[in-house]
Motif scaffolding. Structure first.
Motif, PDB file in Angstrom:
ATOM      1  N   UNK A  29       0.825  -1.207   0.000  1.00 25.18           N
ATOM      2  CA  UNK A  29       0.000   0.000   0.000  1.00 25.18           C
ATOM      3  C   UNK A  29       0.855   1.250   0.000  1.00 25.18           C
ATOM      4  N   UNK A  30       1.940   1.233   0.768  1.00 26.52           N
ATOM      5  CA  UNK A  30       2.848   2.376   0.806  1.00 26.52           C
ATOM      6  C   UNK A  30       3.541   2.573  -0.535  1.00 26.52           C
ATOM      7  N   UNK A  31       3.927   1.466  -1.174  1.00 23.86           N
ATOM      8  CA  UNK A  31       4.544   1.559  -2.503  1.00 23.86           C
ATOM      9  C   UNK A  31       3.581   2.192  -3.504  1.00 23.86           C
ATOM     10  N   UNK A  32       2.311   1.886  -3.365  1.00 24.47           N
ATOM     11  CA  UNK A  32       1.313   2.375  -4.320  1.00 24.47           C
ATOM     12  C   UNK A  32       1.003   3.855  -4.130  1.00 24.47           C
ATOM     13  N   UNK A  33       1.160   4.347  -2.923  1.00 22.33           N
ATOM     14  CA  UNK A  33       0.824   5.737  -2.613  1.00 22.33           C
ATOM     15  C   UNK A  33       1.522   6.727  -3.537  1.00 22.33           C
ATOM     16  N   UNK A  34       2.750   6.401  -3.938  1.00 20.08           N
ATOM     17  CA  UNK A  34       3.505   7.321  -4.797  1.00 20.08           C
ATOM     18  C   UNK A  34       2.771   7.614  -6.100  1.00 20.08           C
ATOM     19  N   UNK A  35       2.032   6.623  -6.616  1.00 20.60           N
ATOM     20  CA  UNK A  35       1.360   6.813  -7.890  1.00 20.60           C
ATOM     21  C   UNK A  35       0.105   7.665  -7.746  1.00 20.60           C
ATOM     22  N   UNK A  36      -0.576   7.544  -6.632  1.00 22.90           N
ATOM     23  CA  UNK A  36      -1.706   8.426  -6.365  1.00 22.90           C
ATOM     24  C   UNK A  36      -1.214   9.869  -6.243  1.00 22.90           C
ATOM     25  N   UNK A  37      -0.057  10.050  -5.605  1.00 23.76           N
ATOM     26  CA  UNK A  37       0.515  11.394  -5.457  1.00 23.76           C
ATOM     27  C   UNK A  37       0.898  11.985  -6.809  1.00 23.76           C
ATOM     28  N   UNK A  38       1.507  11.185  -7.669  1.00 27.48           N
ATOM     29  CA  UNK A  38       1.904  11.666  -8.997  1.00 27.48           C
ATOM     30  C   UNK A  38       0.696  12.176  -9.768  1.00 27.48           C
ATOM     31  N   UNK A  39      -0.405  11.444  -9.671  1.00 28.30           N
ATOM     32  CA  UNK A  39      -1.606  11.790 -10.432  1.00 28.30           C
ATOM     33  C   UNK A  39      -2.391  12.943  -9.827  1.00 28.30           C
ATOM     34  N   UNK A  40      -2.271  13.143  -8.518  1.00 25.79           N
ATOM     35  CA  UNK A  40      -3.168  14.071  -7.837  1.00 25.79           C
ATOM     36  C   UNK A  40      -2.550  15.303  -7.243  1.00 25.79           C
ATOM     37  N   UNK A  41      -1.395  15.716  -7.737  1.00 25.89           N
ATOM     38  CA  UNK A  41      -0.703  16.859  -7.136  1.00 25.89           C
ATOM     39  C   UNK A  41      -1.220  18.215  -7.610  1.00 25.89           C
ATOM     40  N   UNK A  42      -2.322  18.250  -8.274  1.00 28.61           N
ATOM     41  CA  UNK A  42      -2.869  19.524  -8.741  1.00 28.61           C
ATOM     42  C   UNK A  42      -2.494  19.820 -10.175  1.00 28.61           C
ATOM     43  N   UNK A  43      -3.002  20.960 -10.679  1.00 29.41           N
ATOM     44  CA  UNK A  43      -2.832  21.300 -12.091  1.00 29.41           C
ATOM     45  C   UNK A  43      -1.368  21.406 -12.504  1.00 29.41           C
ATOM     46  N   UNK A  54      -3.356  -6.430  -2.637  1.00 26.86           N
ATOM     47  CA  UNK A  54      -2.942  -5.827  -1.373  1.00 26.86           C
ATOM     48  C   UNK A  54      -3.135  -4.312  -1.319  1.00 26.86           C
ATOM     49  N   UNK A  55      -3.886  -3.779  -2.285  1.00 29.97           N
ATOM     50  CA  UNK A  55      -4.150  -2.343  -2.323  1.00 29.97           C
ATOM     51  C   UNK A  55      -5.524  -2.069  -1.715  1.00 29.97           C
ATOM     52  N   UNK A  56      -5.610  -1.037  -0.906  1.00 30.07           N
ATOM     53  CA  UNK A  56      -6.896  -0.685  -0.301  1.00 30.07           C
ATOM     54  C   UNK A  56      -7.866  -0.227  -1.378  1.00 30.07           C
ATOM     55  N   UNK A  57      -9.146  -0.545  -1.241  1.00 34.57           N
ATOM     56  CA  UNK A  57     -10.143  -0.104  -2.237  1.00 34.57           C
ATOM     57  C   UNK A  57     -10.136   1.409  -2.434  1.00 34.57           C
ATOM     58  N   UNK A  58      -9.900   2.149  -1.337  1.00 34.00           N
ATOM     59  CA  UNK A  58      -9.870   3.611  -1.454  1.00 34.00           C
ATOM     60  C   UNK A  58      -8.732   4.070  -2.364  1.00 34.00           C
ATOM     61  N   UNK A  59      -7.576   3.386  -2.261  1.00 35.48           N
ATOM     62  CA  UNK A  59      -6.440   3.734  -3.112  1.00 35.48           C
ATOM     63  C   UNK A  59      -6.752   3.448  -4.576  1.00 35.48           C
ATOM     64  N   UNK A  60      -7.296   2.276  -4.818  1.00 35.39           N
ATOM     65  CA  UNK A  60      -7.626   1.891  -6.188  1.00 35.39           C
ATOM     66  C   UNK A  60      -8.651   2.837  -6.787  1.00 35.39           C
ATOM     67  N   UNK A  61      -9.686   3.178  -6.022  1.00 34.05           N
ATOM     68  CA  UNK A  61     -10.717   4.091  -6.513  1.00 34.05           C
ATOM     69  C   UNK A  61     -10.162   5.463  -6.830  1.00 34.05           C
ATOM     70  N   UNK A  62      -9.329   5.987  -5.919  1.00 30.75           N
ATOM     71  CA  UNK A  62      -8.723   7.300  -6.148  1.00 30.75           C
ATOM     72  C   UNK A  62      -7.838   7.283  -7.396  1.00 30.75           C
ATOM     73  N   UNK A  63      -7.057   6.233  -7.526  1.00 26.74           N
ATOM     74  CA  UNK A  63      -6.146   6.091  -8.664  1.00 26.74           C
ATOM     75  C   UNK A  63      -6.908   6.136  -9.989  1.00 26.74           C
ATOM     76  N   UNK A  64      -7.925   5.279 -10.098  1.00 29.06           N
ATOM     77  CA  UNK A  64      -8.649   5.188 -11.369  1.00 29.06           C
ATOM     78  C   UNK A  64      -9.428   6.462 -11.676  1.00 29.06           C
ATOM     79  N   UNK A  65      -9.996   7.109 -10.671  1.00 28.45           N
ATOM     80  CA  UNK A  65     -10.781   8.313 -10.932  1.00 28.45           C
ATOM     81  C   UNK A  65      -9.890   9.498 -11.309  1.00 28.45           C
ATOM     82  N   UNK A  66      -8.687   9.559 -10.737  1.00 25.05           N
ATOM     83  CA  UNK A  66      -7.768  10.626 -11.126  1.00 25.05           C
ATOM     84  C   UNK A  66      -7.398  10.503 -12.605  1.00 25.05           C
ATOM     85  N   UNK A  67      -7.216   9.282 -13.069  1.00 23.11           N
ATOM     86  CA  UNK A  67      -6.922   9.077 -14.486  1.00 23.11           C
ATOM     87  C   UNK A  67      -8.175   9.295 -15.316  1.00 23.11           C
TER      88      UNK A  67
END
Length: 344
Positions: free
Chosen positions: A14-28, A50-63
């Motif tokens: 989950x911690x490894x995956x967090x970096x990708x949510x950050x890359x996608x969601x850092x603002x304009x 092993x990824x939390x549903x919240x992480x997966x949902x955030x990831x896909x919606x940001x894309x």
């Protein structure tokens, strides 16, 4: 592995995956799209379970907000194919991969008859899809079940159907539970995600050829560009009826083909000048009566003919629309008109 060790693995992933949510969601100004390698790693982490549903949902919606890039599509697909390659070997060669995930809104799934006609000539076809309950769509899985055709829930059953009939349908959840769960995030998020692109691209049984139906403008180009980077052998993609791989005879269609390491685009004019669809008549007897030759369906005739022609052109390396139609007519003529008699 002990429960405590398992929990440590989950937390680390989950911690490894967090970096990708950050890359996608850092603002304009701070956000960016993923590279192929990043997308591939992110998808492999999600498939690990092993990824939390919240992480997966955030990831896909940001894309989803900006739509997936070619590089992201390539990375997601590479990870998915690598993951699927580790599953039980099917043990039989598949000729054509046919994703069917969109569902039809205002007509019957005539592409099913096109696939069955091709299978009648010995082309081994695996069709796969996913059903969202409660939507005003006619999903091919429901139609297949209502027509008395089998829905395969194991690789053994899939192989058996291919050997017997050269056609088999398998739900996404039976191909892989993790992918099915990713698709079902729509129930929670309210929107479809880029997983819809992945399942069209993944070719789960490593068929020689694939046909992709898309709905939104530009996705045909995205698919073909991704196929080029992935080194796929033979792929047809076009904007089809409601997003399925079915040529809408009432509209011009642009066919994109990646074959022999070359991308080509062909413009086919609409086959019907007048609107003949019967969106208020979704009786499945239209499909079976047309197949048996008992009643000619004016919309279905051209939907099936043009769809067979498009796919036959891919399978047999034919480019001329006229030659593809000759192939389609021969394939349709050779169908087993009694096919549905044994299952209904």
């Amino acid at each position: 592995m002990t429960g405590r060790a398992t929990m440590r693995t989950v937390i680390r992933t989950a911690n490894d995956f967090t970096q990708y949510v950050k890359i996608l969601g850092r603002g304009k100004k701070g956000a960016r799209s993923l590279t192929v390698e990043e997308a591939e790693h992110a998808m492999s982490l999600m498939l690990s379970g092993n990824i939390a549903p919240e992480q997966s949902g955030a990831f896909w919606m940001l894309i989803r907000i900006r739509e997936e890039t070619v590089e992201e599509t390539v990375g997601f697909t590479k990870a998915t194919r690598d993951y699927l390659s580790k599953k039980e070997v099917l043990g039989i060669k598949v000729d054509l991969d046919w994703p069917a995930y969109a569902g039809k809104r205002n007509e019957l799934p005539w592409f099913l008859l096109a696939a069955l006609a091709l299978a009648n000539t010995g082309v081994r076809i695996v069709m796969h899809g996913h059903t969202f309950e409660g939507e005003n769509r006619m999903y091919v899985e429901h139609v297949i079940s209502q027509l008395g055709l089998p829905v395969c829930h194991s690789r053994g059953q899939l192989k058996q159907e291919l050997e017997a009939n050269c056609f088999a349908y398998m739900p996404l959840i039976a191909i892989d539970k993790s992918l099915g769960n990713m698709m079902d995030l729509k129930y929670v998020l309210g929107l479809r995600s880029p997983v819809n692109t992945v399942v069209r691209m993944m070719n789960p049984f490593f068929s020689d050829h694939s046909v992709h139906g898309v709905f939104h403008r530009g996705y045909d180009q995205l698919h073909l560009s991704a196929c080029e980077q992935l080194g796929d052998a033979s792929v047809l993609v076009f904007r089809g009826g409601n997003g399925e791989a079915e040529v809408n005879p009432e509209r011009d269609v642009t066919l994109g083909k990646w074959q022999n390491d070359v991308a080509t685009w062909s413009e086919w004019p609409k086959a019907e000048k007048e609107h003949k669809r019967l969106k208020n008549n979704l009786d499945l007897s239209r499909l079976t009566d047309h197949w048996r030759g008992e009643q000619l369906d004016q919309f279905g005739e051209q939907a099936v003919r043009q769809t067979i022609a498009s796919v036959a052109g891919l399978l047999y390396g034919v480019t001329s629309h006229e030659e593809c139609l000759v192939l389609a007519d021969d394939i349709w003529t050779r169908r087993d008109k009694t096919y549905f008699d044994s299952v209904l």
